[in-house]
Write a protein that holds these residues in place. Structure first.
Motif: not given
Length: 425
Positions: A70-83
């Motif tokens: 069901r998701n947006g189909g977006q292949i995201c890089s990184g995390y939802s947090n800064s390195m």
């Protein structure tokens, strides 16, 4: 329950032809019991079956019923947090490995598609867009971090450059990257299921797990049978709900919604997104959008932290889309649906063990299309005796959501604050 019980999404309506799987009947013994036939569970099942393990996958509904379909189909890089924050928590050496893991997560999607011939409209190219200057400043910092970790295929965009890449005046800056992208998420999930079955795994649909034993001899209980195993993988994420209270207390199911227009003319589609990238803005309550393989605008967002879904999703979502693309005001709207994203308190994925041989991964916080599949691979590695990478991800400790049974109304109030913050310059 079956696919007909979920809200009809564009993805389900355009799903590739696929075979169903029987429900579990009776008691069976396998090497590995996997709970959940989404990206996490199927990725683990595929790697383990290819390595010669006997694997049974238990799915409460049908393959891809939850967020994986069901998701947006977006292949995201990184995390939802800064390195920077990640380095503070686990140290520079382990943070470097965590970055390698998230990089491989994106690559794994392309690898799975190529290796197993999955027809899922895979395309590369991604844009992060800023609606205000402070968000553009944040993107500059993000670009610095990405460059520090070896990404040389990114480009900061000023307002003029953004306008060349999107038919909207809503944004003042952006960050373009080559290695992220988008995909038909359900067809990708169905392809993983086919590959896992071909490798020898057994999938049981319409077999909700009632309870699990996570001691020395893991066992999953359903209404009509049990699966006893040497190892267990819990991959249900937000759809596991309170089956395992320890996990549920550290996860918040958040509803997100997606609107799909009719197929657009080729000229209209090119005027909106000439490079056919996936896009996400920088708001806390994010808008995300892209074109489908048949040129529909798929526009998602409007997170809901309550369990109440709006009665008219089309009216709920259309103003969000037309605020970005007013030229779609007269476009026919064919589909609108919702589903749960699993988030953690700090928006980092939650990996760990329950007992000596039960593994779990959850809370991918908007990055699940790639990270959840990688989580399945890391759990498979740990089961095969190579746990170094899994153990690095398990170093992130996750508090419970405050408020106990009152946590949902508390979060609803918190979201009012973030909506107001998104509105500020």
């Amino acid at each position: 329950m079956n696919a007909s019980d979920e809200p009809l999404s564009y993805y389900r309506a355009s799903a590739n032809a696929h075979t169903g799987h029987p429900a579990l009947q009776g008691d069976i013994d396998v090497d590995v019991c996997v709970v959940g036939a989404g990206y996490t569970g199927l990725s683990a099942a595929l790697d383990l079956a290819l390595a010669g393990y006997s694997v049974a996958v238990l799915e409460a509904n049908v393959v891809g019923y939850g967020a994986s379909g069901r998701n947006g189909g977006q292949i995201c890089s990184g995390y939802s947090n800064s390195m920077e924050r990640i380095e503070e928590r686990i140290g520079k050496e382990d943070a470097a490995m965590a970055w390698q893991i998230v990089d491989e997560a994106v690559e794994l999607v392309g690898q799975r598609v190529a290796d197993h011939g999955i027809d899922c409209d895979l395309k590369w190219g991604y844009m992060h867009l800023a609606g205000k200057q402070r968000q553009a400043d944040d993107l500059e910092h993000m670009a610095e971090e990405y460059t520090r970790f070896g990404h040389d295929d990114i480009r900061l965009l000023d307002k003029a450059a953004v306008r060349e890449k999107i038919g909207s005046d809503a944004y003042v800056g952006g960050l373009w990257e080559k290695r992220a992208g988008h995909v038909h998420p359900l067809n990708y999930c169905l392809g993983l299921a086919d590959a896992a079955v071909k490798a020898g795994a057994k999938i049981f649909e319409n077999s909700p797990v009632i309870s699990v034993d996570t001691g020395d001899a893991p066992k999953a209980h359903t209404a009509n049978g049990t699966v006893s195993a040497k190892f267990m993988v819990l991959g249900g994420n937000a759809y596991l709900r309170d089956t395992v209270p320890f996990l549920y207390r550290r996860l918040m199911p958040v509803q997100s919604y997606i609107l799909a227009t009719e197929p657009l003319s080729e000229n209209m589609a090119k005027s909106l997104l000439p490079g056919d990238e996936a896009v996400a803005d920088c708001n806390f309550i994010v808008n995300y959008f892209r074109l489908s393989g048949d040129r529909r605008m798929l526009f998602g967002g409007r997170a809901s932290y309550s369990t109440l879904q709006p009665s008219d999703l089309f009216s709920f979502m259309k103003p969000r889309m037309t605020a970005v693309f007013p030229q779609l005001g007269d476009a026919k709207l064919d589909y609108c649906w919702g589903g749960y994203i699993g988030i953690t308190v700090d928006r980092m994925p939650h990996f760990g063990r329950l007992g000596p041989s039960t593994y779990f991964a959850q809370g991918f916080s908007g990055h699940g299309l790639s990270l959840s599949g990688m989580a399945g691979r890391l759990m498979a590695e740990a089961i095969k005796g190579q746990s170094e990478r899994f153990d690095v991800m398990a170093k992130f400790k996750h508090p419970i959501f405050p408020g106990g049974r009152f946590r949902t109304p508390a979060l609803v109030l918190a979201m009012v604050y973030y909506r107001l913050k998104d509105m500020l310059p």
